[in-house]
Scaffold this motif. Structure first.
Motif, mmCIF file in Angstrom:
data_model
loop_
_atom_site.group_PDB
_atom_site.id
_atom_site.type_symbol
_atom_site.label_atom_id
_atom_site.label_comp_id
_atom_site.label_asym_id
_atom_site.label_seq_id
_atom_site.Cartn_x
_atom_site.Cartn_y
_atom_site.Cartn_z
ATOM 1 N N ALA A 119 -7.413 -15.771 -5.511
ATOM 2 C CA ALA A 119 -5.979 -15.646 -5.770
ATOM 3 C C ALA A 119 -5.497 -14.378 -5.072
ATOM 4 C CB ALA A 119 -5.703 -15.586 -7.267
ATOM 5 N N LEU A 120 -4.823 -14.542 -3.937
ATOM 6 C CA LEU A 120 -4.458 -13.422 -3.070
ATOM 7 C C LEU A 120 -2.942 -13.270 -3.056
ATOM 8 C CD1 LEU A 120 -6.839 -14.327 -0.092
ATOM 9 C CD2 LEU A 120 -7.360 -12.955 -2.124
ATOM 10 N N ASP A 121 -2.433 -12.430 -3.927
ATOM 11 C CA ASP A 121 -0.996 -12.172 -3.958
ATOM 12 C C ASP A 121 -0.641 -11.194 -2.844
ATOM 13 O OD1 ASP A 121 1.639 -12.240 -4.774
ATOM 14 O OD2 ASP A 121 1.376 -10.693 -6.296
ATOM 15 N N GLU A 122 0.476 -11.451 -2.176
ATOM 16 C CA GLU A 122 0.910 -10.627 -1.038
ATOM 17 C C GLU A 122 -0.220 -10.487 -0.020
ATOM 18 O OE1 GLU A 122 3.826 -9.890 -0.463
ATOM 19 O OE2 GLU A 122 4.893 -9.905 -2.376
ATOM 20 N N ALA A 123 -0.840 -11.613 0.297
ATOM 21 C CA ALA A 123 -1.999 -11.586 1.196
ATOM 22 C C ALA A 123 -1.646 -11.036 2.570
ATOM 23 C CB ALA A 123 -2.578 -12.991 1.328
ATOM 24 N N ALA A 124 -0.454 -11.300 3.057
ATOM 25 C CA ALA A 124 -0.089 -10.846 4.399
ATOM 26 C C ALA A 124 0.005 -9.326 4.488
ATOM 27 C CB ALA A 124 1.243 -11.471 4.816
ATOM 28 N N LEU A 125 0.234 -8.656 3.360
ATOM 29 C CA LEU A 125 0.383 -7.206 3.372
ATOM 30 C C LEU A 125 -0.876 -6.490 2.909
ATOM 31 C CD1 LEU A 125 3.970 -6.840 1.854
ATOM 32 C CD2 LEU A 125 3.320 -6.766 4.259
ATOM 33 N N ILE A 126 -1.452 -6.963 1.798
ATOM 34 C CA ILE A 126 -2.534 -6.229 1.151
ATOM 35 C C ILE A 126 -3.900 -6.687 1.629
ATOM 36 C CG2 ILE A 126 -3.550 -5.653 -1.089
ATOM 37 C CD1 ILE A 126 -0.808 -6.120 -2.327
ATOM 38 N N GLY A 148 0.184 -15.690 -2.104
ATOM 39 C CA GLY A 148 1.605 -15.471 -2.342
ATOM 40 C C GLY A 148 2.214 -14.783 -1.138
ATOM 41 N N ALA A 149 3.336 -15.300 -0.654
ATOM 42 C CA ALA A 149 4.007 -14.717 0.513
ATOM 43 C C ALA A 149 5.507 -14.728 0.273
ATOM 44 C CB ALA A 149 3.662 -15.484 1.786
ATOM 45 N N GLN A 150 6.201 -13.820 0.941
ATOM 46 C CA GLN A 150 7.641 -13.702 0.761
ATOM 47 C C GLN A 150 8.408 -14.781 1.519
ATOM 48 O OE1 GLN A 150 9.190 -11.583 -1.286
ATOM 49 N NE2 GLN A 150 7.240 -10.716 -1.946
ATOM 50 N N SER A 151 7.904 -15.176 2.679
ATOM 51 C CA SER A 151 8.634 -16.127 3.512
ATOM 52 C C SER A 151 7.705 -16.679 4.576
ATOM 53 C CB SER A 151 9.849 -15.453 4.172
ATOM 54 O OG SER A 151 9.417 -14.438 5.066
ATOM 55 N N ARG A 152 8.172 -17.707 5.259
ATOM 56 C CA ARG A 152 7.429 -18.248 6.392
ATOM 57 C C ARG A 152 7.385 -17.245 7.533
ATOM 58 N NH1 ARG A 152 10.612 -21.872 8.301
ATOM 59 N NH2 ARG A 152 9.140 -23.167 9.437
ATOM 60 N N ALA A 153 8.435 -16.446 7.667
ATOM 61 C CA ALA A 153 8.454 -15.425 8.716
ATOM 62 C C ALA A 153 7.347 -14.403 8.507
ATOM 63 C CB ALA A 153 9.814 -14.731 8.740
ATOM 64 N N GLN A 154 7.039 -14.089 7.251
ATOM 65 C CA GLN A 154 5.958 -13.145 6.976
ATOM 66 C C GLN A 154 4.611 -13.714 7.410
ATOM 67 O OE1 GLN A 154 4.768 -12.296 2.822
ATOM 68 N NE2 GLN A 154 5.264 -10.158 3.256
ATOM 69 N N LEU A 155 4.419 -15.011 7.210
ATOM 70 C CA LEU A 155 3.185 -15.647 7.667
ATOM 71 C C LEU A 155 3.089 -15.607 9.188
ATOM 72 C CD1 LEU A 155 3.079 -18.807 5.354
ATOM 73 C CD2 LEU A 155 1.944 -16.609 5.012
#
Length: 306
Positions: A119-126, A148-155
């Motif tokens: 379970a990786l919350d805010e995976a793109a950042l942390i 968990g991600a904020q948006s498709r743009a973050q991915l």
């Protein structure tokens, strides 16, 4: 001397011979190449300058046995932040657990037992692990990944256009309300599908004189942007898009039931002071002699004062 110390420290690694060979190859290169290599790996080792993070290195006794952790179906909580110093440490530990799980699954018919959930919350950042490569086969190895991600743009920013597309295509998507990005809203509106909407024509007296049918989105962009709290759109392969409800973990029935069956916590009763015996001396000032018979001296008997 330095190579000998490094080779000795690699004894704790899972594949010491391979890493020793890599170390020998590094010291055999010229100075310019060594400088380029160290400049590349320095950000990944910057967490060693953080006192709290460096203490996680621990000793042999305190090291995490990943194989035992997976076999015991343990739970590991990693708390991080958008920090360029500590993020490599969190990412490396997560990647090591996933790598070990994949190896064990390969040695036991291709599936991990017991299963593993990441379970990786805010995976793109942390925790920027290579999700675009993991999603290809982790599900088949009995490893479930939640991110968990904020948006498709973050991915796209983290894993690129191709990587973000792979993650989206291999996933069940939960869309929470509050989005404002027009591209995301249009994309999820299209994923909701279409339905037939009947529009009636009425005369001046309100009587229906005709009707027309047209195709409209099941959920419009405005509806998605204004989903109520704890309501999500569920997009999963094989079923129509639907609205679901999420629940806080501590409000789930199973969690409340488990908490009710936990033994109550008790505190040790306070030690009662012995009642004051008549004839014992009372507090007296320097000019006031105490009254009553003298109190007996304590005697040590087998470690207890009597």
């Amino acid at each position: 001397m330095i190579l000998t110390r490094i080779a000795g420290s690699l004894d704790r690694s899972p594949q010491p011979e391979i890493f020793r060979e890599v170390a020998r190859g590094f010291f055999a290169t010229n100075d310019r190449t060594q400088t380029a290599i160290t400049a590349s790996i320095r950000p990944a080792l910057a967490w060693l300058t953080d006192t709290a993070a460096a203490s996680a290195e621990g000793t042999d006794e305190a090291m995490l046995d990943v194989e035992a952790f997976l076999a015991d179906a343990g739970t590991l909580y990693l708390l991080g932040a958008e920090d360029a110093i500590v993020a490599p440490l969190v990412t490396a530990l997560t990647a090591e657990i996933a790598r070990t799980a994949r190896r064990i699954a390969s040695d036991h018919g291709g599936r991990l037992d017991p299963p593993l959930t990441l379970a990786l919350d805010e995976a793109a950042l942390i925790c920027p692990v290579p999700l675009d490569r993991w999603t290809a086969d982790m599900g088949g190895r009995n490893v479930t990944i939640h991110i968990g991600a904020q948006s498709r743009a973050q991915l796209r920013q983290r894993w690129g256009e191709v990587g973000a597309a792979i993650v989206n295509n291999a996933s069940t998507i939960l869309v929470f309300g509050g989005m404002r990005d027009p591209d995301d809203l249009r994309a999820f509106e299209a994923l909701s599908g279409e339905r037939e909407d009947i529009t009636y024509t009425r005369d001046r007296d309100g009587q229906i004189t005709g009707s027309t049918t047209k195709r409209v989105p099941v959920l419009t962009a405005a509806q998605l942007a204004n989903l109520p709290a704890r309501r999500v759109m569920v997009v999963r392969r094989g079923i129509p898009a639907s609205i679901g409800r999420v629940q806080l973990a501590w409000q789930r029935r199973t969690v409340r039931r488990a908490l009710r069956h936990q033994p109550p916590t008790t505190t040790a009763p306070r030690q009662r002071q012995p009642p004051k015996q008549p004839g014992w001396p009372t507090a007296a000032g320097p000019d006031q002699p105490s009254t009553g018979s003298p109190r007996p001296e304590p005697t040590l008997v087998e470690g207890a004062a009597q």
